[in-house]
Design a protein around this motif. Structure first.
Motif, PDB file in Angstrom:
ATOM      1  N   GLY A 182       0.811  -1.207   0.000  1.00 25.05           N
ATOM      2  CA  GLY A 182       0.000   0.000   0.000  1.00 25.05           C
ATOM      3  C   GLY A 182       0.847   1.260   0.000  1.00 25.05           C
ATOM      4  N   GLU A 183       0.122   2.380  -0.051  1.00 26.18           N
ATOM      5  CA  GLU A 183       0.716   3.713  -0.119  1.00 26.18           C
ATOM      6  C   GLU A 183       1.690   3.966   1.049  1.00 26.18           C
ATOM      7  OE1 GLU A 183      -0.043   5.867  -2.524  1.00 26.18           O
ATOM      8  OE2 GLU A 183       1.089   7.542  -1.662  1.00 26.18           O
ATOM      9  N   MET A 184       1.287   3.548   2.249  1.00 31.32           N
ATOM     10  CA  MET A 184       2.098   3.836   3.435  1.00 31.32           C
ATOM     11  C   MET A 184       3.461   3.145   3.352  1.00 31.32           C
ATOM     12  SD  MET A 184       3.041   2.561   6.629  1.00 31.32           S
ATOM     13  CE  MET A 184       1.960   1.180   6.940  1.00 31.32           C
ATOM     14  N   LEU A 185       3.481   1.879   2.920  1.00 29.75           N
ATOM     15  CA  LEU A 185       4.748   1.162   2.793  1.00 29.75           C
ATOM     16  C   LEU A 185       5.603   1.769   1.682  1.00 29.75           C
ATOM     17  CD1 LEU A 185       6.664  -1.110   3.569  1.00 29.75           C
ATOM     18  CD2 LEU A 185       5.372  -2.645   2.050  1.00 29.75           C
ATOM     19  N   LEU A 186       4.947   2.146   0.589  1.00 27.99           N
ATOM     20  CA  LEU A 186       5.677   2.771  -0.522  1.00 27.99           C
ATOM     21  C   LEU A 186       6.379   4.038  -0.034  1.00 27.99           C
ATOM     22  CD1 LEU A 186       6.101   2.580  -3.673  1.00 27.99           C
ATOM     23  CD2 LEU A 186       4.288   4.283  -3.847  1.00 27.99           C
ATOM     24  N   ARG A 187       5.652   4.876   0.706  1.00 28.82           N
ATOM     25  CA  ARG A 187       6.212   6.135   1.238  1.00 28.82           C
ATOM     26  C   ARG A 187       7.366   5.837   2.185  1.00 28.82           C
ATOM     27  NH1 ARG A 187       6.012   9.391  -2.124  1.00 28.82           N
ATOM     28  NH2 ARG A 187       4.102   9.067  -3.263  1.00 28.82           N
ATOM     29  N   ALA A 188       7.174   4.867   3.075  1.00 29.20           N
ATOM     30  CA  ALA A 188       8.222   4.528   4.048  1.00 29.20           C
ATOM     31  C   ALA A 188       9.495   4.100   3.317  1.00 29.20           C
ATOM     32  CB  ALA A 188       7.754   3.417   4.983  1.00 29.20           C
ATOM     33  N   LEU A 220      10.415   4.808   0.125  1.00 24.69           N
ATOM     34  CA  LEU A 220      11.018   5.915  -0.627  1.00 24.69           C
ATOM     35  C   LEU A 220      11.696   6.906   0.313  1.00 24.69           C
ATOM     36  CD1 LEU A 220       8.302   6.487  -3.397  1.00 24.69           C
ATOM     37  CD2 LEU A 220      10.555   5.394  -3.658  1.00 24.69           C
ATOM     38  N   GLU A 221      11.043   7.190   1.451  1.00 25.86           N
ATOM     39  CA  GLU A 221      11.636   8.144   2.399  1.00 25.86           C
ATOM     40  C   GLU A 221      12.933   7.609   2.996  1.00 25.86           C
ATOM     41  OE1 GLU A 221       7.320  10.021   3.379  1.00 25.86           O
ATOM     42  OE2 GLU A 221       8.443   9.214   5.088  1.00 25.86           O
ATOM     43  N   ALA A 222      13.060   6.287   3.075  1.00 26.44           N
ATOM     44  CA  ALA A 222      14.286   5.690   3.613  1.00 26.44           C
ATOM     45  C   ALA A 222      15.370   5.564   2.533  1.00 26.44           C
ATOM     46  CB  ALA A 222      13.971   4.310   4.189  1.00 26.44           C
ATOM     47  N   GLY A 223      15.057   6.013   1.310  1.00 29.90           N
ATOM     48  CA  GLY A 223      16.047   5.940   0.231  1.00 29.90           C
ATOM     49  C   GLY A 223      16.066   4.592  -0.476  1.00 29.90           C
ATOM     50  N   TRP A 224      15.030   3.782  -0.231  1.00 29.88           N
ATOM     51  CA  TRP A 224      14.983   2.452  -0.830  1.00 29.88           C
ATOM     52  C   TRP A 224      14.490   2.500  -2.275  1.00 29.88           C
ATOM     53  CZ3 TRP A 224      13.633  -2.396   2.456  1.00 29.88           C
ATOM     54  CH2 TRP A 224      14.431  -2.415   3.601  1.00 29.88           C
ATOM     55  N   TYR A 225      14.657   1.390  -2.968  1.00 30.55           N
ATOM     56  CA  TYR A 225      14.208   1.216  -4.344  1.00 30.55           C
ATOM     57  C   TYR A 225      12.905   0.400  -4.335  1.00 30.55           C
ATOM     58  CZ  TYR A 225      18.845   2.774  -5.939  1.00 30.55           C
ATOM     59  OH  TYR A 225      19.978   3.506  -6.194  1.00 30.55           O
ATOM     60  N   VAL A 226      12.174   0.483  -5.441  1.00 29.67           N
ATOM     61  CA  VAL A 226      10.913  -0.254  -5.553  1.00 29.67           C
ATOM     62  C   VAL A 226      10.931  -0.990  -6.893  1.00 29.67           C
ATOM     63  CG1 VAL A 226       8.398  -0.092  -5.565  1.00 29.67           C
ATOM     64  CG2 VAL A 226       9.738   1.520  -4.192  1.00 29.67           C
ATOM     65  N   SER A 227      10.656  -2.286  -6.830  1.00 29.05           N
ATOM     66  CA  SER A 227      10.724  -3.112  -8.040  1.00 29.05           C
ATOM     67  C   SER A 227       9.349  -3.675  -8.388  1.00 29.05           C
ATOM     68  CB  SER A 227      11.706  -4.265  -7.808  1.00 29.05           C
ATOM     69  OG  SER A 227      11.743  -5.101  -8.940  1.00 29.05           O
ATOM     70  N   PHE A 228       9.039  -3.608  -9.684  1.00 28.63           N
ATOM     71  CA  PHE A 228       7.757  -4.126 -10.162  1.00 28.63           C
ATOM     72  C   PHE A 228       7.989  -5.356 -11.036  1.00 28.63           C
ATOM     73  CE2 PHE A 228       7.107   0.332  -9.190  1.00 28.63           C
ATOM     74  CZ  PHE A 228       5.968   0.264  -8.401  1.00 28.63           C
ATOM     75  N   SER A 229       7.032  -6.293 -10.943  1.00 26.86           N
ATOM     76  CA  SER A 229       7.124  -7.570 -11.670  1.00 26.86           C
ATOM     77  C   SER A 229       5.996  -7.663 -12.686  1.00 26.86           C
ATOM     78  CB  SER A 229       6.989  -8.716 -10.665  1.00 26.86           C
ATOM     79  OG  SER A 229       5.648  -8.718 -10.172  1.00 26.86           O
ATOM     80  N   GLY A 230       5.806  -8.860 -13.242  1.00 26.58           N
ATOM     81  CA  GLY A 230       4.747  -9.107 -14.226  1.00 26.58           C
ATOM     82  C   GLY A 230       3.341  -8.835 -13.717  1.00 26.58           C
TER      83      GLY A 230
END
Ligand SMILES: [Zn+2]
Length: 245
Positions: A148-154, A156-166
């Motif tokens: 969800g949005e909250m985890l995504l924000r957490a 990104l704010e920590a400088g992490w990357y986000v990976s999308f799959s199929g």
């Protein structure tokens, strides 16, 4: 390993499809050994490996296993600790063991200066709290992101990357705003093969050559050219895993 006996063909198809590099992800110590062996013996595409214990197997993350894991993680072909994280959907291991195994592996990554590959399913709150706690000490990727949005924000704010799959290619996919919200320099793509074959290859065993379908859909959702997303995510992966492009 899922591609035993066919690895040469799978890797050749990946190279033909334009895949420049593969990170083969470990779910347990046996995978870490097999992945490192593959990384040592493959050059086209270039293959790197990881060392980690999946939350599904967190009950195997004993202190002896952690010592062994650290030994594997110090190998020169290993570019990350993982896959680790929390999966409260299947809950194949008790939650407290998952949390303890996750913390131990984040701390191992911090000690070795490696990034972490993180699996998150139905555990947004607990996972976001741990991401925030270790912010600035470890960089990670929220792999196969469906949170969800909250985890995504957490993340990104920590400088992490986000990976999308199929999953982004599925007709029922509802996360377009998440694909759009990730800044260009934090975006990664993956197959998560052998699972989650993208449309139009549903029903097949997934493999690295199918990555092009994920890239095309991510590009479409972001309103960008597929070639631009391919180049960007390759550069990001090289930076994240600390390997030169
Ligand atoms: Zn996963």
């Amino acid at each position: 390993m899922s591609f035993a006996g066919e690895l040469d063909d799978v890797l050749a198809r990946a190279a033909d499809a334009g895949v420049a590099g593969i990170v083969t992800i470990a779910s347990n110590l046996e995978d870490a050994v097999a992945g490192a062996e593959l990384a040592r013996t493959s050059s086209r595409p270039r293959v790197c490996s990881t060392a980690g214990i999946h939350p599904h197997e967190a009950d195997r993350c004993t202190s002896d296993a952690l010592v062994e894991l650290e030994r594997h993680a110090r190998s020169d072909v290993v570019v990350a600790v993982g896959e680790t994280g929390l999966d409260f959907h299947y809950e194949n291991a008790p939650r407290d063991q998952q949390i303890a195994a996750f913390r131990s592996q984040i701390e191992l990554a911090e000690r070795l200066g490696l990034p972490v590959v993180v699996h998150a399913r139905d555990a947004d709150e607990e996972l976001a709290a741990i991401v925030r706690e270790y912010a600035g000490r470890v960089v990670g990727v929220l792999h196969c992101f469906t949170g969800g949005e909250m985890l995504l924000r957490a993340g990104l704010e920590a400088g992490w990357y986000v990976s999308f799959s199929g999953i982004v290619t599925f007709t029922k996919y509802r996360g377009a705003d998440h694909v759009q919200a990730v800044p260009g320099d934090r975006l990664l793509v993956e197959t998560d093969s052998p699972y989650l074959a993208p449309v139009p290859l549903r029903g097949h065993r997934n493999e690295p050559s199918y990555l092009q379908h994920v890239i095309r859909r991510v590009a479409e959702l972001r309103g960008e050219a597929a070639v631009a997303v391919a180049n960007l995510t390759f550069e990001n992966a090289c930076r994240f895993y600390g390997r030169g492009s």
